[in-house]
Design an enzyme around this catalytic site. Structure first.
Site, PDB file in Angstrom:
ATOM      1  N   LEU A  63      10.369 -20.925  -4.627  1.00  0.00           N
ATOM      2  CA  LEU A  63       9.133 -19.946  -4.030  1.00  0.00           C
ATOM      3  C   LEU A  63       7.857 -19.848  -4.819  1.00  0.00           C
ATOM      4  O   LEU A  63       8.287 -19.660  -5.778  1.00  0.00           O
ATOM      5  CB  LEU A  63       9.943 -18.439  -3.830  1.00  0.00           C
ATOM      6  N   SER A  88      -7.610  -5.184  -5.218  1.00  0.00           N
ATOM      7  CA  SER A  88      -8.622  -5.867  -4.438  1.00  0.00           C
ATOM      8  C   SER A  88     -10.023  -5.735  -5.275  1.00  0.00           C
ATOM      9  O   SER A  88     -10.143  -4.869  -6.190  1.00  0.00           O
ATOM     10  CB  SER A  88      -8.699  -4.984  -3.105  1.00  0.00           C
ATOM     11  N   TRP A 112     -11.878  -1.765  -7.891  1.00  0.00           N
ATOM     12  CA  TRP A 112     -12.728  -1.247  -9.240  1.00  0.00           C
ATOM     13  C   TRP A 112     -13.239   0.068  -8.931  1.00  0.00           C
ATOM     14  O   TRP A 112     -13.586   0.772  -9.968  1.00  0.00           O
ATOM     15  CB  TRP A 112     -13.617  -2.281  -9.464  1.00  0.00           C
ATOM     16  N   ASP A 119       0.829  -1.198   0.079  1.00  0.00           N
ATOM     17  CA  ASP A 119       0.144   0.094   0.122  1.00  0.00           C
ATOM     18  C   ASP A 119       0.767   1.060  -0.063  1.00  0.00           C
ATOM     19  O   ASP A 119       1.979   1.373   0.302  1.00  0.00           O
ATOM     20  CB  ASP A 119      -0.928   0.009   1.244  1.00  0.00           C
ATOM     21  N   GLY A 120       0.337   2.366  -0.547  1.00  0.00           N
ATOM     22  CA  GLY A 120       0.901   3.654  -0.421  1.00  0.00           C
ATOM     23  C   GLY A 120       1.692   4.087  -1.573  1.00  0.00           C
ATOM     24  O   GLY A 120       2.358   5.086  -1.754  1.00  0.00           O
ATOM     25  N   HIS A 173       2.585   3.615  -8.801  1.00  0.00           N
ATOM     26  CA  HIS A 173       2.195   1.975  -9.011  1.00  0.00           C
ATOM     27  C   HIS A 173       3.348   1.351  -9.825  1.00  0.00           C
ATOM     28  O   HIS A 173       3.530   0.215  -9.703  1.00  0.00           O
ATOM     29  CB  HIS A 173       0.863   1.748  -9.951  1.00  0.00           C
TER      30      HIS A 173
END
Ligand code: IPE
Ligand code: IPE
Ligand code: MG
Length: 255
Positions: free
Chosen positions: A146, A80, A84, A35-36, A52
């Protein structure tokens, strides 16, 4: 405590932090609410989408850091079901990021035995986004290292409701006995199946909330928050979170 084996030999801050970790207590599954990005850009007088873009570049760095110390699953919350609601242009920009990320990074991810996975609903995602993600999943499906799991078009309440709907249908069809529904069985109806629950949740940007992320799976995860925005969260910060995790006593309600 067994000191973490040193791969690096170098002396950078991050490498020292990594080598100071207890190799017997590395979280299997680390989940990150990245976030952020927008605030990071705005602080610099840049458009939100620049944040972004910068955030996307950070995904590879943190993936490599997690891989180096032996994390098995790294889930990155990328979009998430509530995102949208954002302006169309921002959503479009976000949906195009995988088109840049995967072609650029896939070779190195493969070289590091990373396997790509997605947790979320394909429905609603543009075809080009799905295609590039699916392509990365296919190209890495035999990798055994991973698991880099992108939570993309993911929301926990929707996940639980759709799981409950399928479970109810299976009960109605006589495939499941309602009396036998337990935590293990319910987990199999979630999108995260068969991944283990996160051991550690990291959220950047100073927000102290879960934002509809893995509400069931986080029941006993350790939570770690930082005021840093995602684009400025680097390897030493990641190792710092792991170090803090290693200081925690997980009791699961016991003593
Ligand atoms: C996280 O950064 C990325 C996504 C949610 C897609 P934000 O875009 O939420 O950035 P802030 O929180 O507005 O600063
Ligand atoms: C959570 O961040 C979702 C992702 C990081 C993808 P948001 O920025 O959407 O969360 P809120 O709106 O601040 O709760
Ligand atoms: Mg945000």
């Amino acid at each position: 405590m067994k000191p973490f084996r040193k791969w690096f030999g170098g002396k950078s801050e991050g490498e020292e932090a990594a080598s100071a970790l207890d190799s017997d207590n590395i979280p299997n599954h680390v989940a990150v609410i990245m976030d952020g990005n927008g605030r990071w850009a705005q602080k610099r007088g840049l458009p939100r989408v620049a944040g972004h873009h910068s955030g996307m570049k950070n995904v590879k760095k943190i993936t490599m850091a997690a891989n180096h110390i032996g994390v098995k699953v790294l889930t990155m919350y990328a979009f998430s079901t509530e995102n949208w609601k954002r302006p169309k242009e921002e959503v479009e920009y976000l949906m195009k990021l995988p088109l840049e990320f995967f072609p650029k990074e896939i070779e190195e991810l493969i070289a590091n035995n990373v396997r790509i996975r997605m947790t979320g609903w394909p429905e609603g995602l543009p075809d080009y986004t799905l295609k590039t993600v699916q392509d990365a999943i296919d190209k890495t499906k035999h990798n055994t290292g991973l698991i880099l799991n992108f939570a993309l078009n993911y929301g926990s309440r929707k996940e639980m409701l759709s799981g409950i709907q399928r479970l109810a249908q299976d009960a109605k069809d006589g495939k499941v006995n309602p009396a036998e529904i337990n935590e293990h069985l319910f987990s199999r109806y979630l999108l995260t199946d068969p991944l283990p629950d996160p051991d550690l949740l990291i959220r950047t940007s100073g927000e102290l909330r879960i934002s509809n992320f893995m509400l069931w799976q986080l029941a006993y995860s350790e939570l770690w928050f930082t005021d840093l925005c995602w684009p400025e969260f680097t390897e030493p910060h990641f190792y710092e979170a792991i170090q803090e995790y290693q200081r925690r006593a997980r009791r699961y309600g016991g003593l």
